[in-house]
Design an enzyme around this catalytic site. Structure first.
Site, PDB file in Angstrom:
ATOM      1  N   ASN A 149       0.794  -1.240   0.000  1.00  0.00           N
ATOM      2  CA  ASN A 149       0.000   0.000   0.000  1.00  0.00           C
ATOM      3  C   ASN A 149       0.822   1.282   0.000  1.00  0.00           C
ATOM      4  OD1 ASN A 149       0.711  -0.588   2.639  1.00  0.00           O
ATOM      5  ND2 ASN A 149      -1.185   0.191   3.508  1.00  0.00           N
ATOM      6  N   GLU A 244       4.963  -4.457  12.131  1.00  0.00           N
ATOM      7  CA  GLU A 244       4.023  -3.337  11.966  1.00  0.00           C
ATOM      8  C   GLU A 244       2.831  -3.914  11.219  1.00  0.00           C
ATOM      9  OE1 GLU A 244       4.381  -0.377  13.192  1.00  0.00           O
ATOM     10  OE2 GLU A 244       6.483  -0.384  13.761  1.00  0.00           O
ATOM     11  N   CYS A 278      -3.024   1.230   6.783  1.00  0.00           N
ATOM     12  CA  CYS A 278      -3.070   0.509   8.066  1.00  0.00           C
ATOM     13  C   CYS A 278      -3.727   1.353   9.148  1.00  0.00           C
ATOM     14  CB  CYS A 278      -1.661   0.103   8.491  1.00  0.00           C
ATOM     15  SG  CYS A 278      -0.528   1.491   8.609  1.00  0.00           S
TER      16      CYS A 278
HETATM   17  P1  NAP Z   1       0.712  -9.278   3.584  1.00  0.00           P
HETATM   18  O1  NAP Z   1      -0.134 -10.117   2.712  1.00  0.00           O
HETATM   19  O2  NAP Z   1       0.924  -9.714   4.974  1.00  0.00           O
HETATM   20  O3  NAP Z   1       2.086  -9.113   2.807  1.00  0.00           O
HETATM   21  C1  NAP Z   1       3.128  -8.303   3.277  1.00  0.00           C
HETATM   22  C2  NAP Z   1       4.461  -8.855   2.810  1.00  0.00           C
HETATM   23  O4  NAP Z   1       4.689 -10.121   3.424  1.00  0.00           O
HETATM   24  C3  NAP Z   1       4.524  -9.101   1.292  1.00  0.00           C
HETATM   25  O5  NAP Z   1       5.815  -8.752   0.828  1.00  0.00           O
HETATM   26  C4  NAP Z   1       4.283 -10.597   1.203  1.00  0.00           C
HETATM   27  O6  NAP Z   1       4.799 -11.184   0.037  1.00  0.00           O
HETATM   28  C5  NAP Z   1       5.043 -11.086   2.440  1.00  0.00           C
HETATM   29  N1  NAP Z   1       4.654 -12.418   2.904  1.00  0.00           N
HETATM   30  C6  NAP Z   1       3.509 -13.092   2.671  1.00  0.00           C
HETATM   31  N2  NAP Z   1       3.542 -14.302   3.283  1.00  0.00           N
HETATM   32  C7  NAP Z   1       4.732 -14.390   3.925  1.00  0.00           C
HETATM   33  C8  NAP Z   1       5.358 -15.390   4.726  1.00  0.00           C
HETATM   34  N3  NAP Z   1       4.764 -16.544   4.987  1.00  0.00           N
HETATM   35  N4  NAP Z   1       6.583 -15.144   5.231  1.00  0.00           N
HETATM   36  C9  NAP Z   1       7.205 -13.967   4.984  1.00  0.00           C
HETATM   37  N5  NAP Z   1       6.667 -12.985   4.214  1.00  0.00           N
HETATM   38  C10 NAP Z   1       5.446 -13.185   3.694  1.00  0.00           C
HETATM   39  O7  NAP Z   1       0.126  -7.784   3.656  1.00  0.00           O
HETATM   40  P2  NAP Z   1      -0.418  -6.884   2.464  1.00  0.00           P
HETATM   41  O8  NAP Z   1      -1.739  -7.382   2.030  1.00  0.00           O
HETATM   42  O9  NAP Z   1       0.652  -6.658   1.455  1.00  0.00           O
HETATM   43  O10 NAP Z   1      -0.597  -5.488   3.220  1.00  0.00           O
HETATM   44  C11 NAP Z   1      -1.762  -5.093   3.845  1.00  0.00           C
HETATM   45  C12 NAP Z   1      -1.652  -5.241   5.341  1.00  0.00           C
HETATM   46  O11 NAP Z   1      -0.526  -4.541   5.826  1.00  0.00           O
HETATM   47  C13 NAP Z   1      -2.838  -4.629   6.057  1.00  0.00           C
HETATM   48  O12 NAP Z   1      -3.220  -5.469   7.105  1.00  0.00           O
HETATM   49  C14 NAP Z   1      -2.288  -3.319   6.574  1.00  0.00           C
HETATM   50  O13 NAP Z   1      -2.987  -2.798   7.679  1.00  0.00           O
HETATM   51  C15 NAP Z   1      -0.895  -3.721   6.927  1.00  0.00           C
HETATM   52  N6  NAP Z   1      -0.032  -2.548   7.022  1.00  0.00           N
HETATM   53  C16 NAP Z   1       0.480  -2.195   8.242  1.00  0.00           C
HETATM   54  C17 NAP Z   1       1.252  -1.048   8.357  1.00  0.00           C
HETATM   55  C18 NAP Z   1       1.840  -0.613   9.670  1.00  0.00           C
HETATM   56  O14 NAP Z   1       2.793   0.161   9.651  1.00  0.00           O
HETATM   57  N7  NAP Z   1       1.337  -1.061  10.802  1.00  0.00           N
HETATM   58  C19 NAP Z   1       1.508  -0.271   7.226  1.00  0.00           C
HETATM   59  C20 NAP Z   1       0.958  -0.672   6.005  1.00  0.00           C
HETATM   60  C21 NAP Z   1       0.205  -1.809   5.906  1.00  0.00           C
HETATM   61  P3  NAP Z   1       3.837 -11.436  -1.243  1.00  0.00           P
HETATM   62  O15 NAP Z   1       3.462 -10.081  -1.730  1.00  0.00           O
HETATM   63  O16 NAP Z   1       4.699 -12.192  -2.166  1.00  0.00           O
HETATM   64  O17 NAP Z   1       2.668 -12.217  -0.734  1.00  0.00           O
END
Ligand code: NAP
Length: 470
Positions: A149, A244, A278
């Site tokens: 995002n 995070e 987020c």
């Molecule tokens: P995500 O599906 O958890 O993916 C995040 C990253 O993790 C991607 O690079 C993904 O790779 C990787 N990943 C997936 N499975 C993994 C595993 N088993 N082991 C290690 N890495 C793995 O999250 P998203 O959909 O991209 O992002 C949205 C989420 O992020 C929302 O919940 C949002 O609230 C949260 N977020 C939090 C913050 C904060 O600062 N607190 C900021 C922004 C977003 P792939 O893309 O290859 O699957």
């Protein structure tokens, strides 16, 4: 675009298209790496440790400042690429670029402030006659795993402080939006020795998992969903981890609030980046007495948003990251309506677009507000008083940030103290962050803090050196 490992471009037999969610066109193709390539990146990052650690803090700082200048020069190109791969309005991409430049600048400054402290051992029972001090040392190799995002600024929030305190880095960018980050890694690589910055594209479940479980990676700095974060915390072993994670941030609007200000807060907080934030406003908790007026004004302002091509400067509502993501939001809203909520405006999907949607009479048992809804939806939950507002605000597994709108200082302070979140803003929505503030949630929203100075603390280890002077 190829990966960058040990200063070399590396490809893979397998590749994945990066799709523009606005028109479905292929923007570029990236390699889908496997474990062997992740391993190569780990070796290169380890090999490069010495060359970085030998550098003076002065030099590291200057090099980071040089990258600041390069990013400034390429601001528009980076913003365009960001809009293409994420579907966010170009205006918002330019803001992400400005923030990325700022984050990098903060890290360049922080590189000169990696202090230890003197420790009075003689305050302990048997410590008389000692002189002792601490040093903050790099951990070694930091792996940054980042979401789609805000791919650029959130990655810089990890790799810039990591390098500032002399760690080498491996970036695992999001598969859906890897390009801006990969392009940025090239800028860093021009300044630093080969292997200080490496990128590994590929699926999180394979290469991400490999980085998480490797004993030769010293820290995982992860931003993403709670589900992935939990998995990482279970698998990381004896390495430091910062998580995070998602949020389900409340906005509490009490009866004495400045309603126009609160409405503006929702427009920014719930619809920014098509609600994929987020710390987005995900639950609007409004005192019943003013709820009708608030909802009416919110509808008027929501309908002013301009949906369109993300590259058009007039666009204020872009697409979601994919059609699949938009369908998920559509289904969640549909289920809430089936359970009695009412759509006041919006509610329709067109490909990866989802309309900015205001939905009233939402109750706390609806999935729409139990889980994190990652889309442009503003759900209104009506409450009778401040006690109920605080209780509803805390009725969630998340605790990232919160916003409270009121003119009453006693209620403001009560909410600030009783809402369980990493940050509570008064008369500002949760969707606000400066890049130097300590950022990170309570409860399932995460572990550890970012915000350059705080990230540096999490990316160094403390050594105590004690001299027996007797
Ligand atoms: P995500 O599906 O958890 O993916 C995040 C990253 O993790 C991607 O690079 C993904 O790779 C990787 N990943 C997936 N499975 C993994 C595993 N088993 N082991 C290690 N890495 C793995 O999250 P998203 O959909 O991209 O992002 C949205 C989420 O992020 C929302 O919940 C949002 O609230 C949260 N977020 C939090 C913050 C904060 O600062 N607190 C900021 C922004 C977003 P792939 O893309 O290859 O699957």
């Amino acid at each position: 675009m190829d990966m960058l490992i040990g200063g070399k471009h590396v490809s893979s037999e397998d590749n994945e298209n990066v799709i523009n969610p606005y028109n479905g066109e292929v923007i570029d193709t990236v390699p889908i790496a496997h474990r062997q390539t992740a391993d190569l990146a780990i070796q290169e990052a380890n090999n490069a440790k010495e060359s970085l650690q030998e550098m003076s803090a002065f030099k590291v700082s200057n090099k980071l400042f040089n990258v600041v200048e390069k990013l400034k020069e390429n601001r528009e190109d980076f913003a365009r690429l960001l809009s293409l791969e994420v579907g966010k309005p170009i205006k918002e991409s330019l803001v992400e670029l400005d923030r990325s430049i700022e984050t990098l600048k903060l890290a360049a400054e922080e590189a000169k402030r990696i202090y230890g402290e003197s420790v009075p051992l003689d305050a302990g029972l048997n410590g008389k006659g000692f002189f002792a001090f601490t040093q903050r040392l790099p951990l070694g190799v930091v792996a940054a795993i980042t979401p789609f995002n805000y791919p650029l600024n959130l990655t810089i929030h990890k790799i810039a402080p990591a390098i500032a305190c002399k760690n080498t880095v491996i970036i695992k960018p999001p598969t859906e939006a890897p390009l801006t980050v990969m392009k940025f890694a090239e800028l860093l690589d021009e300044e630093f020795p080969d292997g200080v910055v490496n990128t590994v594209t590929g699926y999180g479940s394979e290469v991400g998992d490999y980085l998480v479980t490797s004993t030769e990676v010293n820290k995982i700095s992860f931003t993403g969903s709670v589900t992935t974060g939990m998995m990482i915390s279970q698998k990381a072993g004896m390495k430091k981890v910062t998580l995070e994670l998602g949020g389900n941030d409340p906005m509490v609007v009490l009866k004495d609030a400045d309603i126009d200000k609160a409405v503006k807060g929702v427009i920014n907080g719930a619809f920014l980046n098509a609600g994929q934030v987020c710390m987005g406003v995900k639950r609007i908790i409004v005192e019943d007495e003013i709820a009708d007026e608030f909802a009416q004004k919110l509808v008027v302002e929501t309908e002013k948003l301009v949906r369109g091509n993300p590259l058009d400067l007039k666009t204020t509502l872009g697409t979601l990251i994919s059609q699949k993501a938009a369908k998920q939001v559509e289904e969640t809203v549909h289920n809430a309506v089936e359970s009695g909520a009412q759509i006041l405006t919006g509610g329709a999907r067109d490909g990866a677009f989802y309309e900015a949607t205001v939905i009233d009479n939402v109750t706390t048992d609806m999935d729409l507000v139990i889980n994190e809804t990652f889309g442009p939806v503003a759900p209104i939950i009506r409450v009778n008083n401040v006690d109920e507002a605080i209780q509803v605000a805390n009725d969630t597994e998340y605790g990232l940030q919160a916003g409270v709108f009121t003119a009453d200082y006693a209620n403001a302070m009560r909410c600030a103290q009783e809402i369980e979140a990493g940050t509570v803003f008064i008369n500002k929505q949760s969707t606000f962050r400066t890049d130097n503030m300590p950022f990170g949630g309570f409860k399932n929203s995460g572990v550890g803090k970012e915000g350059i100075k705080y990230a540096v603390e999490e990316m160094t280890k403390t050594k105590l050196i004690g001299l027996n002077l007797r």
